[in-house]
Design a protein around this motif. Structure first.
Motif, PDB file in Angstrom:
ATOM      1  N   GLU A  92       9.542  -9.399 -23.907  1.00 13.23           N
ATOM      2  CA  GLU A  92       9.395  -8.346 -24.247  1.00 13.23           C
ATOM      3  C   GLU A  92       8.363  -8.171 -25.374  1.00 13.23           C
ATOM      4  O   GLU A  92       7.317  -7.460 -25.590  1.00 13.23           O
ATOM      5  CB  GLU A  92      10.418  -7.737 -25.078  1.00 13.23           C
ATOM      6  N   GLU A  93       8.209  -9.562 -26.194  1.00 10.55           N
ATOM      7  CA  GLU A  93       7.026  -9.687 -27.003  1.00 10.55           C
ATOM      8  C   GLU A  93       5.722  -9.851 -26.675  1.00 10.55           C
ATOM      9  O   GLU A  93       4.623  -9.081 -26.941  1.00 10.55           O
ATOM     10  CB  GLU A  93       7.409 -10.876 -27.965  1.00 10.55           C
ATOM     11  N   PHE A  94       5.717 -10.441 -25.212  1.00  7.17           N
ATOM     12  CA  PHE A  94       4.264 -10.853 -24.824  1.00  7.17           C
ATOM     13  C   PHE A  94       3.890  -9.343 -24.186  1.00  7.17           C
ATOM     14  O   PHE A  94       2.904  -8.868 -24.381  1.00  7.17           O
ATOM     15  CB  PHE A  94       4.356 -11.801 -23.842  1.00  7.17           C
ATOM     16  N   ALA A  95       4.847  -8.796 -23.641  1.00  8.03           N
ATOM     17  CA  ALA A  95       4.527  -7.358 -23.019  1.00  8.03           C
ATOM     18  C   ALA A  95       4.118  -6.358 -24.005  1.00  8.03           C
ATOM     19  O   ALA A  95       2.952  -5.715 -23.586  1.00  8.03           O
ATOM     20  CB  ALA A  95       5.867  -6.953 -22.153  1.00  8.03           C
ATOM     21  N   LYS A  96       4.399  -6.363 -25.264  1.00 14.08           N
ATOM     22  CA  LYS A  96       3.951  -5.560 -26.199  1.00 14.08           C
ATOM     23  C   LYS A  96       2.672  -5.927 -26.532  1.00 14.08           C
ATOM     24  O   LYS A  96       1.540  -5.101 -26.743  1.00 14.08           O
ATOM     25  CB  LYS A  96       4.742  -5.522 -27.232  1.00 14.08           C
ATOM     26  N   THR A  97       2.196  -7.365 -26.652  1.00 15.14           N
ATOM     27  CA  THR A  97       1.026  -7.571 -27.002  1.00 15.14           C
ATOM     28  C   THR A  97       0.022  -7.337 -25.936  1.00 15.14           C
ATOM     29  O   THR A  97      -1.333  -6.940 -25.941  1.00 15.14           O
ATOM     30  CB  THR A  97       0.914  -9.353 -27.134  1.00 15.14           C
ATOM     31  N   GLN A 103      -5.229  -1.169 -23.700  1.00 17.25           N
ATOM     32  CA  GLN A 103      -5.378   0.125 -24.415  1.00 17.25           C
ATOM     33  C   GLN A 103      -7.002   0.309 -24.244  1.00 17.25           C
ATOM     34  O   GLN A 103      -7.205   1.659 -23.819  1.00 17.25           O
ATOM     35  CB  GLN A 103      -4.956   0.279 -25.684  1.00 17.25           C
ATOM     36  N   ILE A 104      -7.727  -0.555 -24.263  1.00 19.95           N
ATOM     37  CA  ILE A 104      -9.181  -0.378 -24.240  1.00 19.95           C
ATOM     38  C   ILE A 104      -9.812  -0.243 -22.661  1.00 19.95           C
ATOM     39  O   ILE A 104     -10.800   0.250 -22.451  1.00 19.95           O
ATOM     40  CB  ILE A 104      -9.943  -1.519 -24.873  1.00 19.95           C
ATOM     41  N   LEU A 111      -1.566   4.227 -18.911  1.00 18.28           N
ATOM     42  CA  LEU A 111      -1.085   3.235 -19.899  1.00 18.28           C
ATOM     43  C   LEU A 111       0.546   3.631 -20.150  1.00 18.28           C
ATOM     44  O   LEU A 111       1.369   2.852 -20.532  1.00 18.28           O
ATOM     45  CB  LEU A 111      -1.623   3.118 -21.466  1.00 18.28           C
ATOM     46  N   ILE A 112       0.588   5.123 -20.432  1.00 15.96           N
ATOM     47  CA  ILE A 112       2.033   5.685 -20.485  1.00 15.96           C
ATOM     48  C   ILE A 112       2.669   5.401 -19.371  1.00 15.96           C
ATOM     49  O   ILE A 112       4.203   4.883 -19.605  1.00 15.96           O
ATOM     50  CB  ILE A 112       1.893   6.951 -20.831  1.00 15.96           C
ATOM     51  N   VAL A 113       2.311   5.579 -18.074  1.00 14.00           N
ATOM     52  CA  VAL A 113       2.984   5.183 -16.811  1.00 14.00           C
ATOM     53  C   VAL A 113       3.455   3.571 -16.796  1.00 14.00           C
ATOM     54  O   VAL A 113       4.528   3.292 -16.707  1.00 14.00           O
ATOM     55  CB  VAL A 113       2.195   5.206 -15.646  1.00 14.00           C
TER      56      VAL A 113
END
Length: 392
Positions: A92-97, A103-104, A111-113
């Motif tokens: 979960e931590e790595f997925a957030k990073t 995003q760029i 990104l939302i999907v």
């Protein structure tokens, strides 16, 4: 399950340990008392293997296999120590990073999907696991679970949907493996085979029935969709500045996804679409009725941008029902445009350009099978072509 056999009159123990077939010769004669004795011993061995407390050297101190299993145990210990390392982040931590870094690269809608897929499917299973501890067996088990998840219309998740869920998992694991220098568990895992694209184009008669049944406010919208082949996001994001009524063209420069205008996915998607007179007339009539104070060509009743979910549920499907046609998603308007162009004899290269395809490969692969249903299929067209000296 282990067995007791005999060789040259002496009993032999056979069982599996750590996935390896083990065979240990004894000096016990092949008789009933000795067999009973070894069968009891075998039950103890299998119980200890199940409880992960089996010590090979305790039962077979002189076996040549001891060295092999010591090496395996040492590798397992080193692996366990690595997995338990505090330097290894949780999934979960790595997925957030990873999402922040994407995003760029990605549009807001995409990104939302992906974020939704991670939150709904991946984090509940892998979120608390250390990224380097996730193995292939867990990945395949997860995919098996997905195949039993209820989907839409009372069925289960389709192979295509499962592949879309597995894609961010693959990307995250491969990226983490590259950064933290461990072997990615995603090895020899192939995507599920997806059935041929769900293409169900409308006939010319069906197109007319849909347009006739459409609400007056949406007739132009449907005419434009059927006779330009624009994707949902492209027609929802169509602006008046992109329409050239003099040259009868429209430019596809942006897409409206989740309420946000963004660029198109591929370079080939940017294109100029030629308009037939029927589309031009419908757009001019629509323009005279609604005016040009809105930048978008098609808007909702409040003048805001369209929501394709609301249009699909509130207008599209009710219109099909009114026209007496089977339920098909709005993307079939694009498939219809392609098949009608092919059936009319237009150049495949020109059609591909109209559709936003860089080559004709997809055109023939996806749509060509529908053309015989719309034109002659007895060879008469070819014969007439030859008799006419190669002229249409």
């Amino acid at each position: 399950m282990g067995v007791v056999n005999s060789r040259n009159g002496k009993l032999v123990l056979q069982f599996r340990y750590k996935g390896i077939r083990c065979r240990e010769q004894t000096q016990l004669l092949n008789n009933k008392p000795n067999r009973n004795r070894l069968e009891r011993l075998l039950k103890n061995i299998e119980a200890e293997i199940l409880l992960d407390s089996f010590d090979y050297s305790k039962y077979f101190p002189n076996s040549s296999s001891i060295k092999r299993f010591i090496e395996i145990s040492q590798r397992e210990l080193a692996s366990k120590q690595y997995f338990d390392s505090p330097n290894s982040p949780r999934f979960e931590e790595f997925a957030k990073t990873w999402l922040i870094e994407k995003q760029i690269e990605w549009s807001k809608g995409h990104l939302i999907v992906v974020e939704g897929t991670i939150d709904k499917y991946l984090n509940p299973i892998f979120g608390s696991k250390k990224i380097s501890a996730i193995n292939k067996a867990q990945i395949l088990q997860f995919r098996t679970i997905l195949a039993k998840v209820p989907g839409r219309n009372g069925g289960f998740l389709s192979p295509s949907r499962i592949n879309h869920i597995m894609t961010p998992l693959r990307m995250i694991l491969n990226e983490a493996a590259d950064r933290y220098d461990f072997t990615s568990p995603w090895k020899h895992i192939k995507a599920l085979k997806v059935p041929r694209s769900d293409v169900s184009p409308f006939s010319v008669d069906e197109v007319e029935r849909v347009i006739a049944a459409a609400p007056d406010d949406y007739k132009c919208y449907f005419i434009t969709r059927f006779f330009t082949g624009l994707r949902t996001g492209e027609i929802d994001g169509l602006m008046w500045k992109d329409i050239d009524f003099v040259n009868k063209t429209l430019s596809v420069n942006q897409s409206l996804v989740l309420g946000e205008v963004s660029g198109l996915k591929t370079f080939g998607s940017y294109r100029i679409v030629s308009l037939i007179d029927r589309v031009v007339d419908a757009l001019l009539e629509h323009k005279a009725r609604v005016g040009t104070h809105d930048q978008f060509v098609f808007t909702n009743e409040k003048g805001g941008h369209l929501s394709h979910q609301r249009v699909t549920r509130g207008v599209w499907y009710p219109t099909l029902n009114k026209a007496g046609l089977k339920k098909r998603n709005p993307y079939q308007t694009r498939h219809t445009y392609a098949t009608l162009l092919l059936a009319s004899g237009e150049s495949p290269e020109w059609i591909a350009n109209q559709m936003g395809h860089t080559t004709t490969t997809m055109l023939f692969r996806v749509y060509s099978r529908f053309v015989p249903n719309l034109t002659r299929k007895d060879g008469s067209a070819f014969e007439a072509f030859l008799l006419n000296g190669g002229q249409r």
